[in-house]
Design an enzyme around this catalytic site. Structure first.
Site, short mmCIF file in Angstrom:
data_model
loop_
_atom_site.label_atom_id
_atom_site.label_comp_id
_atom_site.label_asym_id
_atom_site.label_seq_id
_atom_site.Cartn_x
_atom_site.Cartn_y
_atom_site.Cartn_z
N GLY A 1 -0.33 -9.42 -6.42
CA GLY A 1 0.70 -9.91 -7.32
C GLY A 1 1.90 -10.47 -6.62
O GLY A 1 3.04 -10.24 -7.03
N GLY B 1 6.20 -2.69 3.42
CA GLY B 1 5.78 -3.05 4.76
C GLY B 1 6.13 -4.51 5.03
O GLY B 1 6.91 -5.11 4.28
N HIS C 1 -8.65 5.99 3.01
CA HIS C 1 -7.38 6.22 2.32
C HIS C 1 -6.91 7.67 2.34
O HIS C 1 -5.80 7.95 1.88
CB HIS C 1 -7.49 5.69 0.88
CG HIS C 1 -7.64 4.20 0.84
ND1 HIS C 1 -8.84 3.59 1.11
CD2 HIS C 1 -6.74 3.22 0.64
CE1 HIS C 1 -8.68 2.27 1.06
NE2 HIS C 1 -7.41 2.03 0.77
N GLY D 1 -5.02 1.07 10.21
CA GLY D 1 -3.96 0.56 11.09
C GLY D 1 -3.84 -0.95 11.07
O GLY D 1 -3.01 -1.52 11.75
N ARG E 1 -22.64 10.28 15.09
CA ARG E 1 -22.31 10.31 13.67
C ARG E 1 -20.96 9.63 13.49
O ARG E 1 -20.10 9.68 14.38
CB ARG E 1 -22.21 11.74 13.12
CG ARG E 1 -23.54 12.48 13.08
CD ARG E 1 -24.46 11.93 11.99
NE ARG E 1 -25.66 12.75 11.85
CZ ARG E 1 -26.78 12.62 12.56
NH1 ARG E 1 -26.85 11.68 13.51
NH2 ARG E 1 -27.81 13.40 12.35
N GLN F 1 -5.89 8.88 4.81
CA GLN F 1 -4.72 8.77 5.69
C GLN F 1 -3.44 8.41 4.93
O GLN F 1 -2.35 8.51 5.45
CB GLN F 1 -4.97 7.69 6.76
CG GLN F 1 -6.05 8.09 7.74
CD GLN F 1 -6.69 6.87 8.41
OE1 GLN F 1 -6.33 6.52 9.52
NE2 GLN F 1 -7.64 6.23 7.72
N ASP G 1 0.63 1.76 9.23
CA ASP G 1 0.22 0.98 10.41
C ASP G 1 1.31 0.96 11.49
O ASP G 1 1.02 0.66 12.65
CB ASP G 1 -0.08 -0.47 10.00
CG ASP G 1 -1.07 -0.55 8.85
OD1 ASP G 1 -1.87 0.39 8.69
OD2 ASP G 1 -1.04 -1.56 8.11
N THR H 1 4.95 2.03 6.27
CA THR H 1 3.59 1.57 6.52
C THR H 1 2.90 2.55 7.46
O THR H 1 3.47 2.92 8.50
CB THR H 1 3.50 0.17 7.16
OG1 THR H 1 2.18 -0.02 7.69
CG2 THR H 1 4.49 -0.06 8.29
N GLY I 1 0.83 -1.21 0.00
CA GLY I 1 0.00 0.00 0.00
C GLY I 1 0.86 1.26 0.00
O GLY I 1 1.92 1.28 0.61
O1 F6P Z 1 -1.52 -1.53 5.52
C1 F6P Z 1 -1.95 -0.25 5.15
C2 F6P Z 1 -3.45 -0.19 5.05
O2 F6P Z 1 -3.81 1.13 4.69
C3 F6P Z 1 -4.20 -0.65 6.28
O3 F6P Z 1 -4.19 0.30 7.31
C4 F6P Z 1 -5.56 -0.95 5.68
O4 F6P Z 1 -6.24 -1.90 6.46
C5 F6P Z 1 -5.22 -1.50 4.32
O5 F6P Z 1 -3.91 -1.06 4.02
C6 F6P Z 1 -6.14 -1.07 3.20
O6 F6P Z 1 -5.75 -1.75 2.05
P1 F6P Z 1 -6.27 -1.35 0.59
O7 F6P Z 1 -5.47 -0.17 0.12
O8 F6P Z 1 -6.02 -2.56 -0.22
O9 F6P Z 1 -7.72 -0.98 0.70
#
Ligand code: F6P
Length: 357
Positions: free
Chosen positions: A76, A112, A280, A181, A274, A282, A138, A136, A10
């Site tokens: 992949g 990661g 993403h 995370g 709410r 983040q 996370d 990462t 990611g």
């Molecule tokens: O490992 C990074 C991360 O953003 C995690 O926090 C999240 O659970 C996952 O990847 C989301 O993955 P994708 O980009 O495949 O939706």
């Protein structure tokens, strides 16, 4: 020397700053050549290899740009590679040989735990000279206090809490913010403290919704008209499962715990709730200063390791210094939030609840 560089898994903020640092150190420091491989190890699967020579001019201005100019993927796996017909096959040798097709002497892999593990396995099988750089959001890779992208993700989540706080106060609401995370609660813990959350729910501490609600009720009784709850995507109650969502392609990702928590609070306390799922957001956007610094330090140190012929190593951040450790040590140690961590103590000291007794 001819060095390859690729981003894998990611994306996150700070990847371009690493690529820039690698190119500048390699070219200016040693007179090496650098090739950027496209889309992680995918680029090694084609002939000719899908790669581009990178000069300092090509990476100029990249220090603050989000994403990765080399592109990336978290699909992949070369050992279980999509065959284009819905199946998978082992293409590790083809991909491994792409390194030699390109005439590389070393490869810097930015990834990661998952992608560094795969690259380490490929390197051993095919004889690559590999140096790893941890990235990462996370922050779950072992033996490094920080991985690229984490601080930027924490900043985004903190700013989200700041924004939610004022709208929560305007409407006397309980706002629930779900953050990423994976199985680690580092983003929720850090942003929760920085953004003034009243409840932090993380995977490492099973939460009791009754305790969460008692805490919110006490706040209401003491005259606070609103509250902020930050929930890590893999948080769970002791008796509950982790919330997963199945995507259109059949893959599973964490998601949905924020709504579950918000509904439970609304039912038990009558509060208006709410939910915001940050997702993403983040991972995108400009890296914060610390991620740019870390990316620069890691990029320079990784090239220095190549020049010294120290391979199978990952650069890591320990006590404000770059060190290097065996890649296997980092991926073999999952770095969850330690319950004795000073930030857990800090949060408790501030009167924040984790929903436990
Ligand atoms: O490992 C990074 C991360 O953003 C995690 O926090 C999240 O659970 C996952 O990847 C989301 O993955 P994708 O980009 O495949 O939706």
């Amino acid at each position: 020397m001819r060095i390859g560089v690729l981003t894998s898994g990611g994306d996150c903020a700070g990847l371009n700053a690493v690529i820039r640092a690698v190119v500048r150190r390699a070219v200016h420091g040693y007179g090496f050549e650098v090739y950027g491989i496209h889309k992680a190890t995918h680029g090694f699967a084609t002939r000719p290899v899908d790669a581009v020579k990178l000069t300092p001019g090509d990476v100029s201005g990249l220090v603050g740009r989000g994403g990765t100019v080399l592109e990336t993927t978290n699909k992949g796996d070369p050992f279980d590679y999509p065959d284009g017909a819905g199946g998978h096959q082992d293409q590790s040798h083809l991909i491994g040989q792409g390194y030699f097709e390109l005439g590389l002497d070393a490869l810097i892999g930015i990834g990661g735990d998952g992608s560094l593990g795969i690259m380490d396995k490929l390197a051993r099988q095919e004889g690559w000279n590999l140096v790893g750089i941890p990235k990462t959001i996370d922050n779950d890779l072992g033996h490094t206090e920080a991985a690229i992208g984490f601080q930027s993700a924490v900043q985004v989540a903190t700013e989200a809490l700041d924004r939610l706080d004022v709208t929560a106060a305007s409407h006397s609401r309980v706002m629930v913010l779900e953050v990423m995370g994976r199985d680690a609660g580092h983003i929720a813990l850090n942003a929760g403290i920085a953004g003034g959350a009243h409840v932090i729910l993380i995977p490492e501490i099973a939460y009791d919704i009754e305790i969460v609600c008692q805490h919110l009720e006490e706040r209401r009784r003491s005259g606070r008209n609103h509250s902020l709850v930050i929930v890590a995507e893999a948080a769970k109650a002791p008796e509950g499962d982790r919330r997963m969502q199945t995507l259109a392609q059949g893959e599973q990702r964490y998601g949905g715990v924020g709504q579950r928590v918000a509904d439970a609070i609304a039912q038990r306390t009558g509060a208006e709730t709410r939910v915001t799922v940050l997702g993403h957001v983040q991972r995108g956007g400009s890296p914060v200063a610390m991620d740019r610094v870390l990316a620069s330090a890691f990029g320079v140190a990784a090239v220095d390791l190549c020049a010294e012929g120290k391979f199978g190593r990952m650069v890591a951040w320990q006590h404000r210094k770059v060190v290097d450790i065996p890649i296997g040590d980092a991926i073999g140690h999952y770095q969850a939030v330690d319950l004795d961590d000073c930030l857990v103590t800090t949060a408790r000291g501030l009167g924040i609840t984790f929903g436990d007794r």
